[in-house]
Design a protein around this motif. Structure first.
Motif, mmCIF file in Angstrom:
data_model
loop_
_atom_site.group_PDB
_atom_site.id
_atom_site.type_symbol
_atom_site.label_atom_id
_atom_site.label_comp_id
_atom_site.label_asym_id
_atom_site.label_seq_id
_atom_site.Cartn_x
_atom_site.Cartn_y
_atom_site.Cartn_z
ATOM 1 N N TYR A 196 2.654 -5.328 7.778
ATOM 2 C CA TYR A 196 3.659 -5.969 6.925
ATOM 3 C C TYR A 196 3.186 -5.995 5.471
ATOM 4 O O TYR A 196 3.956 -5.700 4.549
ATOM 5 N N MET A 197 1.933 -6.347 5.270
ATOM 6 C CA MET A 197 1.395 -6.456 3.917
ATOM 7 C C MET A 197 1.253 -5.085 3.252
ATOM 8 O O MET A 197 1.141 -5.010 2.029
ATOM 9 N N SER A 198 1.282 -4.029 4.029
ATOM 10 C CA SER A 198 1.292 -2.680 3.469
ATOM 11 C C SER A 198 2.681 -2.311 2.964
ATOM 12 O O SER A 198 2.829 -1.432 2.111
ATOM 13 N N LEU A 199 3.700 -2.987 3.492
ATOM 14 C CA LEU A 199 5.089 -2.675 3.148
ATOM 15 C C LEU A 199 5.679 -3.616 2.095
ATOM 16 O O LEU A 199 6.653 -3.262 1.430
ATOM 17 N N ARG A 200 5.130 -4.811 1.983
ATOM 18 C CA ARG A 200 5.662 -5.816 1.063
ATOM 19 C C ARG A 200 4.508 -6.502 0.336
ATOM 20 O O ARG A 200 3.426 -6.658 0.882
ATOM 21 N N HIS A 228 1.219 6.971 13.700
ATOM 22 C CA HIS A 228 -0.051 6.364 13.315
ATOM 23 C C HIS A 228 -0.080 6.182 11.800
ATOM 24 O O HIS A 228 0.419 7.030 11.067
ATOM 25 N N VAL A 229 -0.651 5.080 11.368
ATOM 26 C CA VAL A 229 -0.762 4.805 9.938
ATOM 27 C C VAL A 229 -2.134 4.191 9.662
ATOM 28 O O VAL A 229 -2.661 3.434 10.476
ATOM 29 N N THR A 230 -2.691 4.556 8.524
ATOM 30 C CA THR A 230 -3.962 3.984 8.081
ATOM 31 C C THR A 230 -3.665 2.687 7.343
ATOM 32 O O THR A 230 -2.835 2.672 6.424
ATOM 33 N N LEU A 231 -4.329 1.601 7.746
ATOM 34 C CA LEU A 231 -4.092 0.287 7.155
ATOM 35 C C LEU A 231 -5.373 -0.262 6.545
ATOM 36 O O LEU A 231 -6.444 -0.180 7.153
ATOM 37 N N GLN A 232 -5.237 -0.841 5.390
ATOM 38 C CA GLN A 232 -6.368 -1.473 4.717
ATOM 39 C C GLN A 232 -6.630 -2.859 5.308
ATOM 40 O O GLN A 232 -5.748 -3.437 5.946
ATOM 41 N N ASP A 291 0.851 -1.183 0.000
ATOM 42 C CA ASP A 291 0.000 0.000 0.000
ATOM 43 C C ASP A 291 0.894 1.244 0.000
ATOM 44 O O ASP A 291 1.478 1.604 1.035
ATOM 45 N N ALA A 292 0.999 1.889 -1.151
ATOM 46 C CA ALA A 292 1.867 3.060 -1.304
ATOM 47 C C ALA A 292 1.468 4.189 -0.360
ATOM 48 O O ALA A 292 2.344 4.939 0.116
ATOM 49 N N ASN A 293 0.179 4.324 -0.056
ATOM 50 C CA ASN A 293 -0.269 5.387 0.860
ATOM 51 C C ASN A 293 0.259 5.151 2.273
ATOM 52 O O ASN A 293 0.714 6.089 2.936
ATOM 53 N N ALA A 294 0.197 3.905 2.728
ATOM 54 C CA ALA A 294 0.713 3.586 4.067
ATOM 55 C C ALA A 294 2.225 3.788 4.116
ATOM 56 O O ALA A 294 2.751 4.334 5.095
ATOM 57 N N VAL A 295 2.929 3.381 3.062
ATOM 58 C CA VAL A 295 4.382 3.569 3.004
ATOM 59 C C VAL A 295 4.709 5.057 3.093
ATOM 60 O O VAL A 295 5.575 5.468 3.880
ATOM 61 N N ALA A 296 4.006 5.875 2.319
ATOM 62 C CA ALA A 296 4.256 7.320 2.318
ATOM 63 C C ALA A 296 3.963 7.933 3.685
ATOM 64 O O ALA A 296 4.720 8.783 4.170
#
Length: 180
Positions: free
Chosen positions: A135-139, A51-55, A2-7
Protein backbone atom coordinates in the motif's frame (compact mmCIF):
# COMPACT_ATOMS: atom_id res chain seq x y z
CA UNK A 1 5.21 5.99 -2.68
CA UNK A 2 7.63 3.97 -4.79
CA UNK A 3 7.55 4.77 -8.52
CA UNK A 4 9.57 1.62 -9.32
CA UNK A 5 7.02 -0.65 -7.65
CA UNK A 6 4.16 1.19 -9.39
CA UNK A 7 5.87 0.76 -12.77
CA UNK A 8 6.57 -2.93 -12.08
CA UNK A 9 2.92 -3.59 -11.22
CA UNK A 10 1.55 -1.57 -14.14
CA UNK A 11 3.84 -3.44 -16.53
CA UNK A 12 2.32 -6.69 -15.24
CA UNK A 13 -1.21 -5.33 -15.80
CA UNK A 14 -2.10 -4.72 -12.14
CA UNK A 15 -4.51 -1.83 -11.58
CA UNK A 16 -2.62 0.28 -9.05
CA UNK A 17 -5.39 2.90 -8.88
CA UNK A 18 -7.52 0.61 -6.69
CA UNK A 19 -5.32 -0.75 -3.88
CA UNK A 20 -8.41 -2.09 -2.09
CA UNK A 21 -8.65 -4.71 -4.88
CA UNK A 22 -5.15 -6.04 -4.13
CA UNK A 23 -3.62 -8.32 -1.55
CA UNK A 24 -0.31 -10.06 -0.95
CA UNK A 25 -0.92 -13.69 -1.87
CA UNK A 26 0.54 -16.71 -0.12
CA UNK A 27 3.41 -18.21 -2.05
CA UNK A 28 4.56 -21.80 -1.62
CA UNK A 29 7.99 -23.30 -2.25
CA UNK A 30 6.31 -26.67 -2.60
CA UNK A 31 3.08 -28.18 -1.30
CA UNK A 32 4.23 -27.98 2.31
CA UNK A 33 6.46 -24.92 2.74
CA UNK A 34 5.06 -21.41 2.74
CA UNK A 35 7.51 -18.73 1.69
CA UNK A 36 7.59 -15.65 3.91
CA UNK A 37 7.33 -12.33 2.10
CA UNK A 38 10.81 -10.99 1.50
CA UNK A 39 12.07 -8.27 -0.79
CA UNK A 40 9.65 -9.46 -3.47
CA UNK A 41 5.96 -10.12 -2.90
CA UNK A 42 3.35 -11.95 -4.93
CA UNK A 43 0.49 -9.51 -5.49
CA UNK A 44 -2.98 -10.63 -6.52
CA UNK A 45 -5.50 -8.47 -8.35
CA UNK A 46 -8.52 -10.68 -9.01
CA UNK A 47 -7.16 -13.58 -11.07
CA UNK A 48 -4.00 -11.68 -12.06
CA UNK A 49 -0.81 -12.20 -10.06
CA UNK A 50 2.50 -10.39 -10.30
CA UNK A 51 5.72 -10.23 -8.33
CA UNK A 52 6.86 -6.80 -7.17
CA UNK A 53 9.94 -5.58 -5.34
CA UNK A 54 8.99 -3.72 -2.15
CA UNK A 55 11.11 -1.48 0.02
CA UNK A 56 11.13 -1.67 3.84
CA UNK A 57 8.35 0.24 5.57
CA UNK A 58 10.72 2.79 7.11
CA UNK A 59 11.94 3.77 3.63
CA UNK A 60 8.37 4.27 2.38
CA UNK A 61 7.21 6.84 4.95
CA UNK A 62 6.41 10.03 3.06
CA UNK A 63 5.75 13.47 4.48
CA UNK A 64 4.49 14.45 7.89
CA UNK A 65 0.71 14.22 7.48
CA UNK A 66 -1.18 13.77 10.73
CA UNK A 67 -4.13 11.38 10.55
CA UNK A 68 -7.52 12.52 11.79
CA UNK A 69 -9.17 10.75 14.69
CA UNK A 70 -10.20 7.19 13.87
CA UNK A 71 -12.90 7.33 16.53
CA UNK A 72 -15.57 6.15 16.03
CA UNK A 73 -14.37 4.90 12.62
CA UNK A 74 -11.53 5.62 10.21
CA UNK A 75 -12.40 8.14 7.48
CA UNK A 76 -13.16 6.66 4.02
CA UNK A 77 -9.82 7.76 2.56
CA UNK A 78 -8.07 5.25 4.85
CA UNK A 79 -10.38 2.32 4.00
CA UNK A 80 -8.21 1.03 1.09
CA UNK A 81 -5.20 0.75 3.45
CA UNK A 82 -7.24 -1.25 5.97
CA UNK A 83 -8.82 -3.41 3.26
CA UNK A 84 -5.48 -4.31 1.67
CA UNK A 85 -4.00 -5.41 5.01
CA UNK A 86 -7.12 -7.29 6.08
CA UNK A 87 -7.55 -8.95 2.67
CA UNK A 88 -3.96 -10.15 2.92
CA UNK A 89 -4.61 -11.53 6.43
CA UNK A 90 -7.79 -13.29 5.26
CA UNK A 91 -6.08 -14.69 2.17
CA UNK A 92 -3.19 -15.97 4.26
CA UNK A 93 -5.50 -17.75 6.72
CA UNK A 94 -7.43 -19.30 3.86
CA UNK A 95 -4.26 -20.41 2.05
CA UNK A 96 -2.70 -22.08 5.10
CA UNK A 97 -6.08 -23.41 6.28
CA UNK A 98 -5.52 -22.01 9.74
CA UNK A 99 -7.39 -19.25 11.50
CA UNK A 100 -5.12 -17.30 13.81
CA UNK A 101 -6.55 -16.38 17.20
CA UNK A 102 -7.58 -12.87 18.15
CA UNK A 103 -4.67 -12.76 20.59
CA UNK A 104 -2.21 -13.70 17.84
CA UNK A 105 -3.56 -11.00 15.51
CA UNK A 106 -3.33 -8.53 18.38
CA UNK A 107 0.29 -9.55 19.03
CA UNK A 108 1.24 -9.37 15.34
CA UNK A 109 -0.28 -5.92 14.84
CA UNK A 110 1.42 -4.66 18.02
CA UNK A 111 4.73 -6.06 16.75
CA UNK A 112 4.21 -4.43 13.34
CA UNK A 113 3.55 -1.13 15.10
CA UNK A 114 6.67 -1.40 17.27
CA UNK A 115 9.06 -2.96 14.75
CA UNK A 116 7.73 -2.27 11.25
CA UNK A 117 10.87 -3.61 9.56
CA UNK A 118 11.33 -6.48 12.03
CA UNK A 119 10.78 -10.21 11.73
CA UNK A 120 8.62 -12.70 13.59
CA UNK A 121 8.40 -16.47 13.96
CA UNK A 122 4.85 -16.43 12.55
CA UNK A 123 5.01 -16.13 8.73
CA UNK A 124 1.74 -14.15 8.81
CA UNK A 125 3.76 -11.20 10.13
CA UNK A 126 5.72 -10.99 6.86
CA UNK A 127 2.41 -10.96 4.95
CA UNK A 128 0.94 -8.16 7.10
CA UNK A 129 4.19 -6.28 6.66
CA UNK A 130 4.14 -6.99 2.91
CA UNK A 131 0.59 -5.62 2.65
CA UNK A 132 1.61 -2.40 4.39
CA UNK A 133 4.67 -2.15 2.13
CA UNK A 134 2.50 -2.70 -0.96
CA UNK A 135 0.00 0.00 0.00
CA UNK A 136 2.77 2.42 0.94
CA UNK A 137 4.39 1.77 -2.43
CA UNK A 138 1.19 2.94 -4.14
CA UNK A 139 0.21 5.89 -1.92
CA UNK A 140 1.99 8.50 0.16
CA UNK A 141 1.74 7.51 3.83
CA UNK A 142 3.43 9.32 6.72
CA UNK A 143 4.82 7.49 9.73
CA UNK A 144 1.97 8.90 11.85
CA UNK A 145 -0.64 7.61 9.38
CA UNK A 146 0.99 4.16 9.28
CA UNK A 147 1.03 4.03 13.08
CA UNK A 148 -2.61 5.15 13.28
CA UNK A 149 -3.78 2.45 10.85
CA UNK A 150 -1.80 -0.37 12.45
CA UNK A 151 -2.77 0.85 15.91
CA UNK A 152 -6.42 0.72 14.92
CA UNK A 153 -5.99 -2.83 13.54
CA UNK A 154 -4.42 -3.81 16.88
CA UNK A 155 -7.39 -2.29 18.74
CA UNK A 156 -9.84 -4.12 16.48
CA UNK A 157 -8.23 -7.51 17.15
CA UNK A 158 -8.14 -6.74 20.88
CA UNK A 159 -11.78 -5.61 20.86
CA UNK A 160 -12.93 -8.85 19.23
CA UNK A 161 -11.02 -11.08 21.65
CA UNK A 162 -13.37 -12.62 24.20
CA UNK A 163 -11.30 -15.50 25.55
CA UNK A 164 -8.11 -17.46 24.95
CA UNK A 165 -8.45 -19.13 21.58
CA UNK A 166 -11.24 -16.91 20.27
CA UNK A 167 -11.27 -16.26 16.52
CA UNK A 168 -13.88 -13.49 16.48
CA UNK A 169 -11.65 -11.02 14.61
CA UNK A 170 -11.38 -13.48 11.75
CA UNK A 171 -15.06 -14.44 11.84
CA UNK A 172 -16.45 -10.91 12.26
CA UNK A 173 -13.99 -8.87 10.20
CA UNK A 174 -11.75 -10.90 7.94
CA UNK A 175 -14.05 -13.63 6.66
CA UNK A 176 -16.06 -11.19 4.53
CA UNK A 177 -13.04 -9.40 3.06
CA UNK A 178 -12.15 -12.20 0.61
CA UNK A 179 -15.01 -14.54 1.24
CA UNK A 180 -12.50 -16.60 3.27
Amino acid sequence: MDANAVAELEKAGVKVGAPERLFVAAEWRDDKHLLPVGERALVRDGELTAHVTLQPISKLWTGSAKPPSFSPAPPPEYHPFFILIEATAAGYCRAVRNTETDQEFERLYRHLLRRPDGTDRNPLFSYLQGAARLYMSLRDVSQAEFEAVVGRLHQSAKHHSTHVGSINYFQDVLRGVLGA
